[in-house]
Design an enzyme around this catalytic site. Structure first.
Site, PDB file in Angstrom:
ATOM      1  N   CYS A   1       0.868  -1.173   0.000  1.00  0.00           N
ATOM      2  CA  CYS A   1       0.000   0.000   0.000  1.00  0.00           C
ATOM      3  C   CYS A   1       0.907   1.226   0.000  1.00  0.00           C
ATOM      4  O   CYS A   1       1.887   1.263   0.737  1.00  0.00           O
ATOM      5  CB  CYS A   1      -0.884  -0.009   1.246  1.00  0.00           C
ATOM      6  SG  CYS A   1      -1.713   1.558   1.577  1.00  0.00           S
TER       7      CYS A   1
ATOM      8  N   CYS B   1      -3.412   5.982 -16.429  1.00  0.00           N
ATOM      9  CA  CYS B   1      -2.266   6.277 -15.555  1.00  0.00           C
ATOM     10  C   CYS B   1      -1.354   7.328 -16.190  1.00  0.00           C
ATOM     11  O   CYS B   1      -0.892   8.247 -15.513  1.00  0.00           O
ATOM     12  CB  CYS B   1      -1.468   5.013 -15.267  1.00  0.00           C
ATOM     13  SG  CYS B   1      -2.372   3.808 -14.275  1.00  0.00           S
TER      14      CYS B   1
ATOM     15  N   CYS C   1      -1.057  50.270 -29.027  1.00  0.00           N
ATOM     16  CA  CYS C   1       0.138  50.372 -29.855  1.00  0.00           C
ATOM     17  C   CYS C   1       1.251  49.517 -29.287  1.00  0.00           C
ATOM     18  O   CYS C   1       1.172  49.019 -28.172  1.00  0.00           O
ATOM     19  CB  CYS C   1       0.595  51.811 -29.977  1.00  0.00           C
ATOM     20  SG  CYS C   1       1.289  52.424 -28.455  1.00  0.00           S
TER      21      CYS C   1
ATOM     22  N   CYS D   1       8.468  50.908 -19.441  1.00  0.00           N
ATOM     23  CA  CYS D   1       8.731  50.294 -18.150  1.00  0.00           C
ATOM     24  C   CYS D   1       8.683  51.375 -17.078  1.00  0.00           C
ATOM     25  O   CYS D   1       8.866  52.553 -17.383  1.00  0.00           O
ATOM     26  CB  CYS D   1      10.109  49.652 -18.192  1.00  0.00           C
ATOM     27  SG  CYS D   1      10.635  48.970 -16.608  1.00  0.00           S
TER      28      CYS D   1
HETATM   29 ZN   LIG Z   1      -2.893   4.737 -12.241  1.00  0.00          ZN
HETATM   30 ZN   LIG Z   2       1.108  54.825 -28.192  1.00  0.00          ZN
HETATM   31 ZN   LIG Z   3      -2.721   1.015   3.623  1.00  0.00          ZN
HETATM   32 ZN   LIG Z   4      12.931  48.938 -16.954  1.00  0.00          ZN
END
Ligand SMILES: [Zn+2]
Ligand SMILES: [Zn+2]
Ligand SMILES: [Zn+2]
Ligand SMILES: [Zn+2]
Ligand SMILES: [Zn+2]
Ligand SMILES: [Zn+2]
Ligand SMILES: [Zn+2]
Lengths: 153, 529
Positions: free
Chosen positions: B213, B255, B295, B300
């Site tokens: 198990c 599986c 655009c 940043c």
């Molecule tokens: Zn399985």
């Molecule tokens: Zn722009």
């Molecule tokens: Zn068990």
């Molecule tokens: Zn930057």
């Protein structure tokens, strides 16, 4: 002596190795450690290693002979079943080891391996590839290496 | 492989991390209906392991008239497959069967009758040893007890317990376990014990019909199955798992599908993907920047402006379609890969959202278990004539089971209709037909499951008798309908979808109307030891 409790079997084997050495093979224990052997194997005739003298070290572990001896080439050699570090791919050194085998049988098997390289069970992929793709050329390299590194000292 | 949480602690379970893949713990145990069919799976506990093994040993011992240790060597060689062992016996004969497995029977044992010499030279240690301190194996090879013992210890430490060969060179005979145990017991009882345990556990580890198990921490049990069809099983520790891949029960995913899906869900790469699809790194400070506006000039926060299409730094002067002094070459190619990545990501998100919605509902509904018992108690007080509340409990377990099915059906659909596994299997048109067929079933099931979920939350304990009877009818009906719909969906999967595949076999554990089979305890006392 440090080796006083050495098993009788190791003493017997050593005595026999010294008194009746196998042809082309010499093995003698080191002065300070009777489990460590300096080994020389002559390259078998009609092999690319012919004329070469190959040095090896052999060590008998604590469990010997229940466990296999540890063997390694010290001389550089071009062989598909031996790697850069000198380790050897040989079944009796691994799963086919039997406590009934001896140092002598191991060294004879290594000598036989020099006569009959087995590129199908390689330790060194590159050399095995070389061996399979162009055997003549690989044999030339092996001869070359024998001249370069194993020409006896 | 999945990790299994110890499933005894409810608090722990509810605090599962949001994105946990194993969202379904085995919460529907208490509502399991009694299985009408005889059990085909059995729990083997530490206590019953010996008995379980003896059953198979007995079969071989009876059939071949061999001792137990030889039966075990044969069975270990054949990975505890009694049928296969018998097949080899019938096809190739006893001699082949035995020598192949390294069994030699009693050919050399009786040598004691002839007068044995007082001492024997052991060929391993080269010592002369009194003959009563030597042991001859069945193969005929005789060495001293000290050497044998050392040999056994080395082999056991190497992990070779199950097949310790004779010490003689090129002898492939397996050492008799009775001899191994006797010799080890003298000076190394710990090794003898270790050896016996290895032999015992071989029954689980080398047996394709038995598996440990996968619970963690381990419950100590193993599960044995009667046939090797794919299915899901519940261990007596409560863990439900797929017998084939040992991860959580995942039907109707195969599986492979489940392995891929679980990995995909775990992978952070999907989040990383989102960032690559929706942002580009600033060429100056390398922070990810999102595109805002139409655009292709983006700015940043560090002040750098750059081209969204190629990521190159630019000036700020631009029109909607071009940036001054910037010629952008990689437009089309970049756009295409970005589009594809985006499409793949959206597709995954579509399926994952639904998968997760159902696992989340399942978690919430698990809490219904307790509240519903309280409601029943109140209602029992109120309506003395109403004694039978099995309809609530049945409805609830139906809900849990169908939630599981629904949830995993989205992971299934992701692979069934995606490019990853079956791209070559069907044309675009075929795929569309199949997908429609499947989604039809899935949606019907989904609608009814939601309905049932809603009704089960109603405060029926406050209702008048007639209203309770009405809700009772609704729940009974929905319970039946949902069971049928699950069945139909599985039929569709098995026949119309997976059944028509040409490459790659995808087996799924069959639908179990009554829930995942609970493995029954193996009753050792029934076995003649
Ligand atoms: Zn399985
Ligand atoms: Zn722009
Ligand atoms: Zn068990
Ligand atoms: Zn930057
Ligand atoms: Zn001995
Ligand atoms: Zn033997
Ligand atoms: Zn650009």
């Amino acid at each position: 002596m440090a080796n006083s409790n050495l098993p009788r079997r190791i003493i017997k084997e050593t005595q026999r190795l010294l008194s009746e050495p196998a042809p082309g093979i010499s093995a003698s224990p080191s002065e300070d450690n009777m489990r460590y052997f300096n080994v020389m194997i002559l390259g078998p005739t009609q092999s690319p290693y012919e004329g070469g003298v190959f040095k090896l070290e052999l060590f008998l572990p604590e469990e010997y002979p229940m466990a296999a001896p540890k063997v390694r080439f010290l001389t550089k050699i071009y062989h598909p079943n031996i790697d850069k570090l000198g380790r050897i791919c040989l079944d009796i050194l691994k799963d086919k080891w039997s406590p009934a085998l001896q140092i002598r049988t191991v060294l004879l098997s290594i000598q036989a391996l020099l006569s009959a390289p087995n590129p199908d069970d390689p330790l060194s992929e590159n050399i095995a590839k070389h061996w399979k793709s162009n055997e003549a050329e690989a044999v030339e390299t092996a001869k070359e290496w024998t001249r370069l590194y194993a020409s006896g000292a | 492989m999945e990790d299994y949480a110890a499933s005894s602690d409810d608090e722990y379970r509810y605090s599962d991390p949001e994105d946990s893949v194993d969202a379904f713990d085995n919460d529907d145990n208490d509502y399991q209906l009694v299985s009408s069919k005889g059990p085909s799976t059995q729990v083997i506990t530490k206590e019953s392991l010996l008995g379980a093994q003896k059953e198979d040993l007995r079969k071989v011992m009876d059939m071949l008239s061999v001792r137990e240790q030889h039966a075990r060597t044969l069975l270990i060689f054949h990975r505890w497959d009694v049928e296969k062992l018998f097949a080899v016996y019938v096809d190739r004969g006893k001699h082949f069967l035995f020598s192949e497995a390294g069994v030699t029977v009693d050919e050399h044992r009786d040598s004691n009758s002839s007068a044995a010499p007082l001492t024997i030279m052991c060929e391993i240690c080269i010592e002369d040893v009194p003959s009563d301190e030597t042991t001859k194996m069945d193969c005929g090879h005789c060495f001293c007890n000290g050497c044998w013992t050392e040999h056994f210890i080395v082999k056991i430490n190497e992990g070779q317990s199950k097949r310790i060969r004779c010490m003689a060179h090129k002898c492939y005979s397996i050492c008799d376990e009775a001899v191994v145990i006797t010799l080890l017991s003298k000076k190394h009882p710990d090794m003898a014990e270790k050896y016996e345990r290895f032999l015992l556990e071989s029954y689980i580890e080398d047996n394709k019909r038995v598996k440990w198990c996968p619970s963690a921490p381990h419950c100590g049990n193993a599960i044995r199955v009667e046939d090797d069809e794919l299915f899901e099983v519940e261990c007596s520790c409560g863990l439900q798992f797929c017998f084939s891949c040992l991860s959580e029960a995942h039907s109707p995913c195969s599986c492979l599908m489940w392995e891929l899906w679980a990995k995909k869900c775990r992978d952070e790469s999907e989040t990383v993907n989102w960032i690559t699809v929706h942002t580009k790194p600033c060429p100056k400070c390398h922070k990810p920047v999102e595109k805002n506006g139409g655009c292709n000039l983006v700015s940043c926060i560090c002040g750098q402006a750059f081209c969204w299409l190629c990521g190159g730094a630019t000036g700020r002067e631009h029109t909607l379609s071009s940036i001054a002094a910037h010629s952008c070459g990689r437009y089309e190619e970049q756009e295409k890969t970005a589009e594809r990545a985006k499409r793949d990501l959206y597709r995954y998100m579509h399926y994952h959202n639904r998968y997760k919605a159902h696992t989340d509902s399942f978690k919430l509904e698990s809490k219904l278990k307790e509240t519903i018992q309280k409601k029943i108690a109140v209602s029992e007080e109120k309506h003395s004539t109403l004694r039978d509340y099995s309809w609530v409990n049945n409805g609830l377990s139906r809900l849990f089971r169908s939630r599981r099915v629904l949830s995993y059906s989205y992971a299934f659909a992701f692979y069934m209709f995606g490019d990853e596994l079956f791209k070559e299997e069907m044309t675009e048109a075929q795929r569309e037909i199949k997908q429609n067929l499947f989604e039809d079933q899935q949606q019907q099931l989904e609608a009814n499951v939601e309905k049932l979920s809603k009704i089960l939350e109603e405060r029926f304990q406050t209702f008048k008798y007639d209203k309770v009877m009405e809700i009772r009818m609704q729940i009974i009906n929905l319970t039946t309908i949902i069971d049928k719909l699950c069945q139909k969906m599985y039929e569709c999967i098995e026949n119309d979808l997976l059944g028509s595949l040409h490459i790659g076999v995808h087996n799924i554990a069959p639908y179990k109307s009554k829930g995942i089979d609970k493995a029954s305890e193996l009753s050792v006392h029934n076995i003649a030891l």
